[in-house]
Design a protein around this motif. Structure first.
Motif, mmCIF file in Angstrom:
data_model
loop_
_atom_site.group_PDB
_atom_site.id
_atom_site.type_symbol
_atom_site.label_atom_id
_atom_site.label_comp_id
_atom_site.label_asym_id
_atom_site.label_seq_id
_atom_site.Cartn_x
_atom_site.Cartn_y
_atom_site.Cartn_z
ATOM 1 N N VAL A 62 50.788 -31.648 21.488
ATOM 2 C CA VAL A 62 49.381 -31.362 21.220
ATOM 3 C C VAL A 62 48.683 -30.951 22.512
ATOM 4 N N SER A 63 48.970 -31.639 23.580
ATOM 5 C CA SER A 63 48.349 -31.337 24.870
ATOM 6 C C SER A 63 48.654 -29.909 25.310
ATOM 7 N N LEU A 69 45.030 -23.143 23.862
ATOM 8 C CA LEU A 69 43.825 -22.764 23.113
ATOM 9 C C LEU A 69 42.598 -22.733 24.023
ATOM 10 N N VAL A 70 42.511 -23.676 24.942
ATOM 11 C CA VAL A 70 41.404 -23.702 25.906
ATOM 12 C C VAL A 70 41.505 -22.486 26.828
ATOM 13 N N LEU A 74 39.563 -20.325 22.834
ATOM 14 C CA LEU A 74 39.397 -20.642 21.416
ATOM 15 C C LEU A 74 38.891 -22.064 21.194
ATOM 16 N N VAL A 75 39.079 -22.921 22.186
ATOM 17 C CA VAL A 75 38.685 -24.330 22.082
ATOM 18 C C VAL A 75 38.000 -24.749 23.378
ATOM 19 N N LEU A 76 37.000 -25.607 23.243
ATOM 20 C CA LEU A 76 36.322 -26.207 24.390
ATOM 21 C C LEU A 76 36.669 -27.683 24.467
ATOM 22 N N THR A 92 35.444 -22.730 19.776
ATOM 23 C CA THR A 92 34.421 -21.806 20.248
ATOM 24 C C THR A 92 34.088 -20.863 19.097
ATOM 25 N N ASP A 93 33.091 -20.023 19.304
ATOM 26 C CA ASP A 93 32.789 -19.010 18.283
ATOM 27 C C ASP A 93 34.008 -18.124 18.054
ATOM 28 N N ARG A 94 34.676 -17.758 19.135
ATOM 29 C CA ARG A 94 35.882 -16.943 19.014
ATOM 30 C C ARG A 94 36.979 -17.704 18.265
ATOM 31 N N GLY A 95 37.101 -18.993 18.528
ATOM 32 C CA GLY A 95 38.091 -19.818 17.830
ATOM 33 C C GLY A 95 37.827 -19.849 16.337
#
Length: 142
Positions: A62-63, A69-70, A74-76, A92-95
């Motif tokens: 997962v990490s 993704l960060v 795509l993820v914050l 994120t909006d893009r995610g």
């Protein structure tokens, strides 16, 4: 015993179909991880440790996925106000856009595959798959 063998064969075919579906859907992000994070967003408390436990994944897996993704925007990661050592995850909006696009492609293919099915057949399949998955998860956790 033939019923069990038939079920195992059908299960094998289902897994093959899912692999083929994934191969035909070029994506810049894993749908499963984005969807898992998205399901937590209304509460705003998605932690990597919880994602790993919920999806029976190793925390290091997962990490690594979250780090990608960060990195891809795509993820914050947001500092957890209740625990300064931890962070929560948000799309994120893009995610969200990527998740919607990938989901739409999967839904289009599944809808096409079910075009000759009646609503009752789809409902029966949905109920049966949910029951099977839940029972299999319960059995695996014993």
């Amino acid at each position: 015993m033939n019923e069990r063998r038939g079920l195992m064969d059908a299960f094998h075919d289902l897994l093959k179909a899912v692999r083929l579906l994934k191969q035909q859907q070029p994506s810049i992000a894993p749908l499963g991880m984005l969807a898992a994070i998205s399901r937590h967003e209304p509460a705003g408390n998605c932690h990597m440790k919880e994602l790993a436990a919920e999806h029976a994944l190793d925390p290091s897996t997962v990490s690594r996925a979250v780090a990608t993704l960060v990195r891809d925007g795509l993820v914050l990661r947001i500092a957890d106000p209740c625990d300064g050592r931890a962070s929560t995850l948000r799309l994120t909006d893009r995610g969200n856009t990527v998740l919607d696009e990938v989901r739409s492609r999967y839904e289009d293919q599944i809808t096409a595959a079910l075009r000759d099915w009646t609503p009752e057949e789809i409902a029966t399949l949905t109920t049966s798959l949910n029951r099977f998955a839940n029972d299999l998860i319960l059995e695996a956790s014993r």
